[in-house]
Scaffold this active site. Sequence first.
Site, PDB file in Angstrom:
ATOM      1  N   HIS A  61      -7.918  -5.601   0.396  1.00 36.54           N
ATOM      2  CA  HIS A  61      -6.643  -4.898   0.632  1.00 36.54           C
ATOM      3  C   HIS A  61      -5.815  -5.708   1.623  1.00 36.54           C
ATOM      4  O   HIS A  61      -5.736  -5.382   2.811  1.00 36.54           O
ATOM      5  CB  HIS A  61      -6.950  -3.490   1.176  1.00 36.54           C
ATOM      6  CG  HIS A  61      -5.791  -2.545   1.090  1.00 36.54           C
ATOM      7  ND1 HIS A  61      -5.197  -2.189  -0.100  1.00 36.54           N
ATOM      8  CD2 HIS A  61      -5.116  -1.862   2.061  1.00 36.54           C
ATOM      9  CE1 HIS A  61      -4.217  -1.332   0.137  1.00 36.54           C
ATOM     10  NE2 HIS A  61      -4.145  -1.124   1.432  1.00 36.54           N
TER      11      HIS A  61
ATOM     12  N   ASP B  44     -10.215  -4.712  -4.088  1.00 37.35           N
ATOM     13  CA  ASP B  44      -9.600  -3.855  -3.072  1.00 37.35           C
ATOM     14  C   ASP B  44     -10.431  -2.574  -2.920  1.00 37.35           C
ATOM     15  O   ASP B  44     -10.542  -1.791  -3.873  1.00 37.35           O
ATOM     16  CB  ASP B  44      -8.166  -3.510  -3.505  1.00 37.35           C
ATOM     17  CG  ASP B  44      -7.369  -2.790  -2.434  1.00 37.35           C
ATOM     18  OD1 ASP B  44      -7.972  -2.084  -1.605  1.00 37.35           O
ATOM     19  OD2 ASP B  44      -6.128  -2.917  -2.438  1.00 37.35           O
TER      20      ASP B  44
ATOM     21  N   SER C  27       0.830  -1.203   0.000  1.00 34.02           N
ATOM     22  CA  SER C  27       0.000   0.000   0.000  1.00 34.02           C
ATOM     23  C   SER C  27       0.869   1.260   0.000  1.00 34.02           C
ATOM     24  O   SER C  27       1.668   1.457  -0.911  1.00 34.02           O
ATOM     25  CB  SER C  27      -0.972  -0.056   1.193  1.00 34.02           C
ATOM     26  OG  SER C  27      -2.024   0.870   1.035  1.00 34.02           O
TER      27      SER C  27
END
Length: 223
Positions: A204, A173, A119
């Site tokens: 995610h 996600d 991320s």
Amino acid sequence: MNAEQLSTIEIQPEAAHKYSVIWLHGLGADGHDFENLIPELHLTAATNTHFIFPNAPVQPVTINGGMSMRSWYDILEMSLERKVDIDGIYQSVSLIEPLIRQEIDKGIASTNILLAGFSQGGVIALHAGLRHPHKLAGIVALSTYLPTIDRLQTERSAANKDTPIFMAHGIIDPIVAVESGKAAFDKLKSMDYNIEWHDYLMEHRLCVEEIEHISVFMNSIFR
């Protein structure tokens, strides 16, 4: 915030130190986030590898009402690419570079140092790795995107033009849309980077199949 203040979680090599992995966590997590992943990767060279998990600085995050948490840069709004804390990205890269230098100073070749990130951490891994003046072993960028990609046109390092890159994303996600990750991949591919893309039916996070693919990628680099 200077490099001396960037705390880390580390797994020291059990045998001769040959390789180093610097793994960057996502928003609100910390260096412990991926520590337990290492045994699952079944890395051939695990005993020769120094794993470094830096803790991002604690700072206010706009989309979370200004609440302070570990963050590599501020998230200004949920539409990630519209308004971006570019200065924060550069500042965090300046904190990661001394960690790379520290490994080189120990006698580890830059070509034996891999950057990984999830991320927000993936943004920093890509931005730092592709601009780094010395060739790195590889870059693993998970569930991420690259808001600074246009700057890479002029700032990218020739040393890392052939460095292998692994990008992976969950197709459902809800935090970082898969389209944002795929757009970054497509742009990097068009810039002739040695890059591979994987996607999975997940949100995610990481999944078992993805961990297996990361293992294959890393084992192809660190033998």
